[in-house]
Scaffold this active site. Structure first.
Site, PDB file in Angstrom:
ATOM      1  N   ASP A   1      44.120  31.876  29.598  1.00  0.00           N
ATOM      2  CA  ASP A   1      43.859  32.277  30.999  1.00  0.00           C
ATOM      3  C   ASP A   1      44.999  31.663  31.705  1.00  0.00           C
ATOM      4  O   ASP A   1      45.003  30.455  31.970  1.00  0.00           O
ATOM      5  CB  ASP A   1      42.807  31.987  31.407  1.00  0.00           C
ATOM      6  CG  ASP A   1      42.391  32.329  32.975  1.00  0.00           C
ATOM      7  OD1 ASP A   1      43.323  32.480  33.728  1.00  0.00           O
ATOM      8  OD2 ASP A   1      41.022  32.498  33.493  1.00  0.00           O
TER       9      ASP A   1
ATOM     10  N   TYR B   1      37.171  28.680  33.248  1.00  0.00           N
ATOM     11  CA  TYR B   1      36.739  29.091  34.778  1.00  0.00           C
ATOM     12  C   TYR B   1      35.386  29.699  34.439  1.00  0.00           C
ATOM     13  O   TYR B   1      34.737  30.170  33.741  1.00  0.00           O
ATOM     14  CB  TYR B   1      37.658  30.435  34.963  1.00  0.00           C
ATOM     15  CG  TYR B   1      37.217  31.147  36.117  1.00  0.00           C
ATOM     16  CD1 TYR B   1      37.456  30.771  37.381  1.00  0.00           C
ATOM     17  CD2 TYR B   1      36.643  32.589  35.917  1.00  0.00           C
ATOM     18  CE1 TYR B   1      37.147  31.785  38.388  1.00  0.00           C
ATOM     19  CE2 TYR B   1      36.430  33.154  37.040  1.00  0.00           C
ATOM     20  CZ  TYR B   1      36.696  32.971  38.386  1.00  0.00           C
ATOM     21  OH  TYR B   1      36.245  33.596  39.221  1.00  0.00           O
TER      22      TYR B   1
ATOM     23  N   ARG C   1      42.092  57.429  33.398  1.00  0.00           N
ATOM     24  CA  ARG C   1      41.525  56.301  32.443  1.00  0.00           C
ATOM     25  C   ARG C   1      42.431  56.164  31.331  1.00  0.00           C
ATOM     26  O   ARG C   1      42.538  54.685  31.222  1.00  0.00           O
ATOM     27  CB  ARG C   1      40.038  56.921  31.982  1.00  0.00           C
ATOM     28  CG  ARG C   1      39.403  55.782  31.103  1.00  0.00           C
ATOM     29  CD  ARG C   1      37.762  55.897  31.347  1.00  0.00           C
ATOM     30  NE  ARG C   1      37.147  57.224  31.196  1.00  0.00           N
ATOM     31  CZ  ARG C   1      37.250  57.777  29.767  1.00  0.00           C
ATOM     32  NH1 ARG C   1      37.982  57.051  28.603  1.00  0.00           N
ATOM     33  NH2 ARG C   1      37.022  59.022  29.721  1.00  0.00           N
TER      34      ARG C   1
ATOM     35  N   LYS D   1      45.078  36.684  42.320  1.00  0.00           N
ATOM     36  CA  LYS D   1      45.608  35.339  42.643  1.00  0.00           C
ATOM     37  C   LYS D   1      47.192  35.442  42.853  1.00  0.00           C
ATOM     38  O   LYS D   1      47.548  36.301  43.847  1.00  0.00           O
ATOM     39  CB  LYS D   1      45.275  34.075  41.633  1.00  0.00           C
ATOM     40  CG  LYS D   1      43.863  34.244  41.110  1.00  0.00           C
ATOM     41  CD  LYS D   1      42.909  34.048  42.279  1.00  0.00           C
ATOM     42  CE  LYS D   1      41.302  34.280  41.871  1.00  0.00           C
ATOM     43  NZ  LYS D   1      40.714  33.906  40.824  1.00  0.00           N
TER      44      LYS D   1
HETATM   45  C1  LIG Z   1      39.722  34.080  39.779  1.00  0.00           C
HETATM   46  C2  LIG Z   1      39.663  33.709  38.496  1.00  0.00           C
HETATM   47  C3  LIG Z   1      39.284  34.584  37.176  1.00  0.00           C
HETATM   48  C4  LIG Z   1      38.693  35.645  37.551  1.00  0.00           C
HETATM   49  O1  LIG Z   1      39.471  36.700  38.193  1.00  0.00           O
HETATM   50  P1  LIG Z   1      38.643  37.666  39.251  1.00  0.00           P
HETATM   51  O2  LIG Z   1      39.804  38.686  39.573  1.00  0.00           O
HETATM   52  O3  LIG Z   1      38.231  37.082  40.234  1.00  0.00           O
HETATM   53  O4  LIG Z   1      37.826  38.423  38.428  1.00  0.00           O
HETATM   54  C5  LIG Z   1      39.842  34.175  36.158  1.00  0.00           C
HETATM   55  N1  LIG Z   1      40.048  33.022  35.670  1.00  0.00           N
HETATM   56  C6  LIG Z   1      40.663  32.290  36.667  1.00  0.00           C
HETATM   57  C7  LIG Z   1      41.611  30.781  36.300  1.00  0.00           C
HETATM   58  C8  LIG Z   1      40.693  32.608  38.130  1.00  0.00           C
HETATM   59  O5  LIG Z   1      41.063  31.684  38.955  1.00  0.00           O
END
Ligand SMILES: *Cc1c(COP(=O)(O)O)cnc(C)c1O
Length: 387
Positions: free
Chosen positions: A176, A103, A51, A201
């Site tokens: 982000d 988001y 962890r 992604k």
């Molecule tokens: C998918 C996404 C998230 C969240 O990510 P998860 O892996 O689904 O928790 C945050 N910001 C953006 C821009 C995203 O496309």
């Protein structure tokens, strides 16, 4: 080895600890062990408990950090848990300035949970209106949350302008960077303190893992993030770290192909009679094209468009597509289509969608690595079927 920084594509393969020195392996082993043996009471081995730290996770974290020009990274169980980890840096009742149209999962976390449990307050502004940002900063503002480009309409934020202001006012910044991946935009070089990604992604890139990561620009923030990650425990497991690190190996070639495909698709759509409007930062018609050239390597691999017609026309389009798949995600090697109105932004009221520019004839494309000629043919046939 020389100290000269390697170029991006080389870093995707060699940065960090992407081989096991101990056993000569060309790729680090997936270390599933939860605990590591101490040889005596005074023995303090590098790894003690997974962890806290784990060799496979460490290999992945050092690579992502090198790609983002940061000092280190913390890998989390998902993108939203990476966001939650960043929010743990704030004190109770802190105020956060947030980019408009952020988001949905970030919005949910801020409004439905952190407001209630931590007393966080938020102000949403268009971060491109730098006077509005300056006016929104209060004595208790501790964080500016940037997202660029935004989903689904691909508005950009002038990252350097926001970071210059934030620094002058003593406010931390986090971006982000999911839609760009470290390949397309390196916000730490523009002055950002923290970079967050959904690794589900582009970093993973194959639609086969859920993960998140936060990269820190300095050691003070990195140390605090590591403690939070250890205390909260929303860590990325070794199997998923392995997949993410494996994904990074091809990030450079994937993004190059996906961005080149996206530009061709966007150019094709822009002149299509069934298309009302195209949104893609790489097109000269994008209102922030000049900014995209300053801070992004390409226009990216996401294209949004409004088709001529109503929801039924969109449905005909989606049903007629044979390569693009209708899905909630993006960033994989396969091309995908998403209907923001009924999918990603479904929980908003029609009025809220209207304010955000989300109409029923809007779709978002995530362009994959297929041959662009097939993608264009698929879209052309489906657009004709939608009419
Ligand atoms: C998918 C996404 C998230 C969240 O990510 P998860 O892996 O689904 O928790 C945050 N910001 C953006 C821009 C995203 O496309």
């Amino acid at each position: 080895m020389s100290d000269k920084p390697r170029n991006f594509a080389t870093r995707t393969i060699h940065a960090g600890e992407q081989s096991s020195v101990a056993d000569n392996a060309i790729f680090p082993a997936i270390v599933t062990s939860s605990s590591f043996i101490k040889r005596g009471l005074d023995d303090n081995p590098e790894y003690a408990y997974s962890r806290v730290s784990n060799p496979t996770r460490h290999a992945y974290e050092t690579c992502v950090a090198a790609l983002e020009e940061g000092v280190g990274a913390v890998a989390c169980a998902s993108g939203v848990s990476a966001t939650a980890t960043v929010l743990e840096l704030l004190s109770k009742d802190a105020h956060v300035v947030v980019m408009n149209g952020v988001y949905g999962g970030t919005f949910r976390l801020l409004e439905d949970y952190r407001g209630r449990t931590s007393g966080l307050t938020t102000t949403y502004v268009d971060l491109n209106d730098i006077e509005a940002v300056a006016a929104a900063i209060r004595p208790d503002t501790q964080l500016i949350w940037i997202e660029s480009p935004t989903n689904p309409l691909l508005h950009l934020v002038d990252i350097k302008a926001v970071c210059d202001l934030a620094r002058a006012r003593g406010v931390m910044t986090c971006i982000d960077n999911t839609f760009c991946s470290p390949w397309n935009q390196q916000p730490i070089t523009l002055g950002v303190d923290l970079v967050m990604h959904s690794a589900s992604k582009y970093i993973g890139g194959h639609s086969d893992l859920t993960g998140g990561v936060v990269v820190a620009a300095n050691h003070e923030l990195l140390g605090r993030l590591r403690k939070i990650s250890m205390a909260v425990g929303a860590i990325q497991g070794p199997f998923d770290c392995y997949l993410a690190l494996r994904g990074l190996k091809t990030l450079d070639v994937r993004m190059e192909r996906q961005s080149a495909n996206a530009l061709r698709v966007a150019q094709f759509l822009e002149q299509h009679p069934q298309v009302e409007q195209v949104y893609y930062p790489g097109l000269e018609s994008h209102p922030q094209h000049a900014l995209s050239k300053r801070q992004m390597r390409t226009g990216g691999a996401v294209v949004a468009l409004r088709i001529k017609g109503d929801r039924a026309a969109v449905n005909r389009l989606v049903e007629a597509l044979s390569i693009f798949v209708l899905a909630d995600s993006l960033g994989g090697v396969e091309s995908m289509i998403n209907h923001s109105w009924s999918m990603s932004h479904n929980s908003l009221s029609p009025e809220q969608k209207g304010v955000m520019g989300i109409s029923e004839n809007l779709v978002r494309l995530s362009i994959g690595i297929e041959d662009y000629r097939d993608l264009i043919e698929d879209l052309d046939a489906a657009l004709k079927a939608s009419a």
